[in-house]
Scaffold this motif. Structure first.
Motif, mmCIF file in Angstrom:
data_model
loop_
_atom_site.group_PDB
_atom_site.id
_atom_site.type_symbol
_atom_site.label_atom_id
_atom_site.label_comp_id
_atom_site.label_asym_id
_atom_site.label_seq_id
_atom_site.Cartn_x
_atom_site.Cartn_y
_atom_site.Cartn_z
ATOM 1 N N GLY A 137 0.822 -1.278 -0.016
ATOM 2 C CA GLY A 137 -0.018 -0.050 -0.189
ATOM 3 C C GLY A 137 0.626 1.197 0.060
ATOM 4 O O GLY A 137 2.139 1.162 0.429
ATOM 5 N N GLY A 138 0.393 2.448 -0.576
ATOM 6 C CA GLY A 138 0.981 3.742 -0.361
ATOM 7 C C GLY A 138 0.255 4.801 -0.744
ATOM 8 O O GLY A 138 -1.078 4.626 -0.901
ATOM 9 N N ILE A 139 0.918 5.896 -0.623
ATOM 10 C CA ILE A 139 0.082 7.215 -0.753
ATOM 11 C C ILE A 139 0.614 8.047 -2.011
ATOM 12 O O ILE A 139 1.816 7.818 -2.291
ATOM 13 C CB ILE A 139 0.300 8.098 0.435
ATOM 14 C CG1 ILE A 139 0.021 9.622 0.211
ATOM 15 C CG2 ILE A 139 1.749 8.195 0.952
ATOM 16 C CD1 ILE A 139 -1.686 9.570 0.090
ATOM 17 N N SER A 140 -0.194 8.668 -2.803
ATOM 18 C CA SER A 140 0.277 9.346 -3.921
ATOM 19 C C SER A 140 0.752 8.518 -5.081
ATOM 20 O O SER A 140 0.388 7.508 -5.305
ATOM 21 C CB SER A 140 0.690 10.636 -3.506
ATOM 22 O OG SER A 140 1.074 11.585 -4.637
ATOM 23 N N SER A 141 1.827 8.870 -5.176
ATOM 24 C CA SER A 141 2.855 8.016 -6.184
ATOM 25 C C SER A 141 2.871 6.592 -5.486
ATOM 26 O O SER A 141 3.038 5.609 -6.440
ATOM 27 C CB SER A 141 4.110 8.598 -6.666
ATOM 28 O OG SER A 141 5.029 7.875 -7.490
ATOM 29 N N GLY A 142 2.935 6.377 -4.319
ATOM 30 C CA GLY A 142 2.939 5.029 -3.729
ATOM 31 C C GLY A 142 1.840 4.448 -3.993
ATOM 32 O O GLY A 142 1.725 3.234 -3.995
ATOM 33 N N GLY A 143 0.752 5.306 -3.959
ATOM 34 C CA GLY A 143 -0.666 4.541 -4.164
ATOM 35 C C GLY A 143 -0.616 4.125 -5.547
ATOM 36 O O GLY A 143 -1.510 3.007 -5.985
ATOM 37 N N THR A 144 -0.251 5.089 -6.555
ATOM 38 C CA THR A 144 -0.171 4.557 -7.791
ATOM 39 C C THR A 144 0.634 3.219 -7.974
ATOM 40 O O THR A 144 0.073 2.312 -8.812
ATOM 41 C CB THR A 144 0.258 5.783 -8.795
ATOM 42 O OG1 THR A 144 -0.383 6.939 -8.595
ATOM 43 C CG2 THR A 144 0.321 5.428 -10.245
ATOM 44 N N MET A 145 1.674 3.208 -7.567
ATOM 45 C CA MET A 145 2.787 1.994 -7.641
ATOM 46 C C MET A 145 1.824 0.706 -7.105
ATOM 47 O O MET A 145 2.197 -0.277 -7.583
ATOM 48 C CB MET A 145 3.772 2.141 -6.858
ATOM 49 C CG MET A 145 4.955 1.246 -7.174
ATOM 50 S SD MET A 145 5.662 1.136 -8.804
ATOM 51 C CE MET A 145 5.343 -0.705 -9.015
ATOM 52 N N MET B 192 -3.599 -1.538 -0.641
ATOM 53 C CA MET B 192 -4.121 -0.349 -0.216
ATOM 54 C C MET B 192 -3.734 0.754 -0.960
ATOM 55 O O MET B 192 -2.719 1.437 -0.455
ATOM 56 C CB MET B 192 -4.447 -0.232 1.373
ATOM 57 C CG MET B 192 -5.037 1.063 1.787
ATOM 58 S SD MET B 192 -5.421 1.258 3.637
ATOM 59 C CE MET B 192 -3.885 1.459 4.099
ATOM 60 N N PRO B 193 -4.149 1.242 -2.170
ATOM 61 C CA PRO B 193 -3.886 2.284 -3.000
ATOM 62 C C PRO B 193 -4.592 3.487 -2.135
ATOM 63 O O PRO B 193 -5.738 3.750 -2.315
ATOM 64 C CB PRO B 193 -4.266 2.210 -4.349
ATOM 65 C CG PRO B 193 -5.470 1.136 -4.157
ATOM 66 C CD PRO B 193 -4.833 0.368 -2.893
ATOM 67 N N ILE B 194 -3.678 4.440 -1.557
ATOM 68 C CA ILE B 194 -4.231 5.682 -1.128
ATOM 69 C C ILE B 194 -3.993 6.908 -2.053
ATOM 70 O O ILE B 194 -2.865 7.148 -2.406
ATOM 71 C CB ILE B 194 -3.600 6.073 0.452
ATOM 72 C CG1 ILE B 194 -3.588 4.908 1.145
ATOM 73 C CG2 ILE B 194 -4.199 7.383 0.901
ATOM 74 C CD1 ILE B 194 -2.921 4.832 2.518
ATOM 75 N N SER B 195 -5.226 7.403 -2.624
ATOM 76 C CA SER B 195 -4.933 8.416 -3.348
ATOM 77 C C SER B 195 -4.138 8.490 -4.520
ATOM 78 O O SER B 195 -3.096 9.062 -4.917
ATOM 79 C CB SER B 195 -4.466 9.780 -2.932
ATOM 80 O OG SER B 195 -5.509 10.039 -1.656
ATOM 81 N N GLY B 196 -4.171 7.173 -5.227
ATOM 82 C CA GLY B 196 -3.365 6.599 -6.375
ATOM 83 C C GLY B 196 -4.048 6.990 -7.472
ATOM 84 O O GLY B 196 -5.164 7.135 -7.588
ATOM 85 N N GLU B 197 -3.131 7.162 -8.623
ATOM 86 C CA GLU B 197 -3.407 7.538 -10.044
ATOM 87 C C GLU B 197 -3.823 6.454 -10.680
ATOM 88 O O GLU B 197 -3.479 5.158 -10.371
ATOM 89 C CB GLU B 197 -2.159 8.233 -10.663
ATOM 90 C CG GLU B 197 -2.293 9.736 -10.778
ATOM 91 C CD GLU B 197 -3.485 10.315 -11.701
ATOM 92 O OE1 GLU B 197 -4.429 9.352 -12.247
ATOM 93 O OE2 GLU B 197 -3.660 11.697 -11.694
ATOM 94 N N THR C 249 -9.406 0.816 -1.457
ATOM 95 C CA THR C 249 -8.963 2.082 -2.288
ATOM 96 C C THR C 249 -9.586 3.288 -1.268
ATOM 97 O O THR C 249 -10.680 3.232 -0.823
ATOM 98 C CB THR C 249 -9.555 2.068 -3.404
ATOM 99 O OG1 THR C 249 -9.056 1.053 -4.351
ATOM 100 C CG2 THR C 249 -9.094 3.517 -4.248
ATOM 101 N N LEU C 250 -8.507 4.263 -1.019
ATOM 102 C CA LEU C 250 -8.933 5.206 0.000
ATOM 103 C C LEU C 250 -8.813 6.661 -0.828
ATOM 104 O O LEU C 250 -7.730 6.811 -1.449
ATOM 105 C CB LEU C 250 -7.888 5.349 0.946
ATOM 106 C CG LEU C 250 -8.154 6.364 2.014
ATOM 107 C CD1 LEU C 250 -9.553 6.572 2.687
ATOM 108 C CD2 LEU C 250 -7.107 6.327 3.336
ATOM 109 N N TRP C 251 -9.840 7.458 -0.712
ATOM 110 C CA TRP C 251 -9.947 8.902 -1.222
ATOM 111 C C TRP C 251 -10.016 9.733 -0.359
ATOM 112 O O TRP C 251 -10.543 9.605 0.842
ATOM 113 C CB TRP C 251 -11.149 8.765 -2.262
ATOM 114 C CG TRP C 251 -11.445 10.236 -2.966
ATOM 115 C CD1 TRP C 251 -10.580 10.853 -3.631
ATOM 116 C CD2 TRP C 251 -12.697 11.001 -2.547
ATOM 117 N NE1 TRP C 251 -11.315 12.241 -3.929
ATOM 118 C CE2 TRP C 251 -12.404 12.296 -3.708
ATOM 119 C CE3 TRP C 251 -13.935 10.691 -2.025
ATOM 120 C CZ2 TRP C 251 -13.480 13.358 -3.408
ATOM 121 C CZ3 TRP C 251 -14.965 11.847 -2.045
ATOM 122 C CH2 TRP C 251 -14.796 12.922 -2.822
ATOM 123 N N GLY C 252 -9.233 10.871 -0.168
ATOM 124 C CA GLY C 252 -9.007 11.593 0.691
ATOM 125 C C GLY C 252 -10.125 12.963 0.750
ATOM 126 O O GLY C 252 -9.983 14.002 1.481
ATOM 127 N N GLY C 253 -11.061 12.884 -0.008
ATOM 128 C CA GLY C 253 -12.231 13.789 -0.104
ATOM 129 C C GLY C 253 -11.950 14.887 -1.195
ATOM 130 O O GLY C 253 -11.248 14.955 -2.089
#
Length: 343
Positions: free
Chosen positions: A163-171, A187-192, A240-244
């Motif tokens: 899992g990761g945030i931003s680019s880490g979420g994309t990865m 767990m992709p967090i705010s991933g592209e 999958t997590l979205w930050g709003g």
């Protein structure tokens, strides 16, 4: 709970590069794909055996050390206290330094990649063609680090989570899309998703946003994964997590807004939720574009234990979603709150 598949467990080989000795703490000079890589190892504090594995990935502007130890960046090393083997990979752009968070890791990618710091999406031009069917060296590095750690600690091959945030979420999205036979979930967090046309051709930022807004329930191709997207993924769980509404990224005064994680998380949730062997949990909160800030450690522990409750090979019909901590709205299936007037 359904029993995991013996065949999947048998497919994992525990091995290190010739002569390499893995140890607790920072491991450096790990040879992989012609590079020397680094990764942290935090064994489970309770001696869990076999231990589930958590591989957290930082984003663009924070270091691996931040992601592992800083409260505002997730402090993911604390998940070792919850019984997980935590393996923290260091980005290529950091040249092996887990504390590096400078400009080398913040900007457009090279060699056919879209963005640093991870090899997380192919470039939209011809240089990205080689990565349509090749996950790239980062995706295989994560697996190699786990396989090496497994020569010293007993790890559960049915419970590998990333899992990761931003680019880490994309990865994270990329790793799951290419290697669903290896990962039990992520767990992709705010991933592209890097939404494309049906033929795989790139879209501008605004065109991709408009496409998803007009068709919020559609399955869309994306440069984050293989082209075409896999017909069927292996069994796993994805949160999958979205930050709003504030889950956006501004690239500075000359460019302005350059990433909006509403359409990208909608696109990823649509695809994962459509897969018959995948449990997809869509979660929304209000923290914007960063590691979850509301009840952070309670959320981390809930998310990891939720994933670990669904090992590789378990039936989606047997999955039970427990309530998340206060500040999060989660449900099984694709997001329905992103475009409520159309969804």
């Amino acid at each position: 709970m359904a029993q995991p598949s013996v065949a999947i467990a048998a497919a994992v080989t525990w091995q290190c590069p010739d002569g390499y000795q893995v140890h607790q703490g920072l491991n450096v000079d790990f040879p992989h794909k012609g590079m020397k890589r680094s990764f942290w190892v935090y064994p489970p504090a309770n001696g869990a055996s076999p231990a589930p594995v958590w591989v957290p990935l930082t984003g663009t502007v924070e270091s691996t050390n931040d992601n592992l130890t800083a409260p505002r960046s997730g402090a993911n090393a604390l998940m070792a206290q919850e019984g997980f083997m935590v393996i923290g990979p260091v980005r290529q752009c950091a040249d092996g330094d887990p504390a590096y968070a400078g400009p080398r890791c913040n900007g457009p990618g090279t060699d056919g990649w879209n963005w640093k710091p991870w090899n997380e999406g192919r470039a939209a031009n011809a240089s990205g063609e080689p990565w349509k069917q090749d996950a790239g060296p980062d995706a295989s590095f994560f697996q190699a680090a786990i396989q090496c750690a497994g020569t010293r600690w007993k790890l559960d091959p049915e419970r590998f989570y990333i899992g990761g945030i931003s680019s880490g979420g994309t990865m994270t999205n990329r790793a799951l899309l290419f290697d669903s036979n290896f990962w039990a979930g992520g767990m992709p967090i705010s991933g592209e998703w890097y939404v494309t046309r049906d033929d795989g051709a790139g879209l501008s930022f605004n065109d991709a946003r408009s496409l998803m807004a007009a068709n919020p329930t559609d399955i869309t191709q994306g440069r984050v994964g293989p082209y075409p997207l896999p017909a069927r993924l292996g069994p796993m769980i994805v949160i999958t997590l979205w930050g709003g509404n504030k889950d956006l990224w501004n690239c500075g005064p000359s460019i302005g807004l350059c990433a909006d994680y509403r359409p990208s998380t909608q696109a990823s949730s649509n695809f994962f939720a459509s897969q018959p062997d995948v449990v997809h949990v869509g979660c929304s909160s209000t923290h914007g574009h960063m590691w979850p800030q509301v009840n952070t450690q309670a959320f981390n522990a809930w998310a990891l234990k939720t994933m670990a409750s669904h090992p590789k090979g378990a039936s989606p019909k047997d999955f039970v979603l427990t309530p998340p901590p206060d500040g999060y709205q989660c449900h099984i299936g694709a997001f329905t709150d992103h475009y409520p007037e159309r969804g």
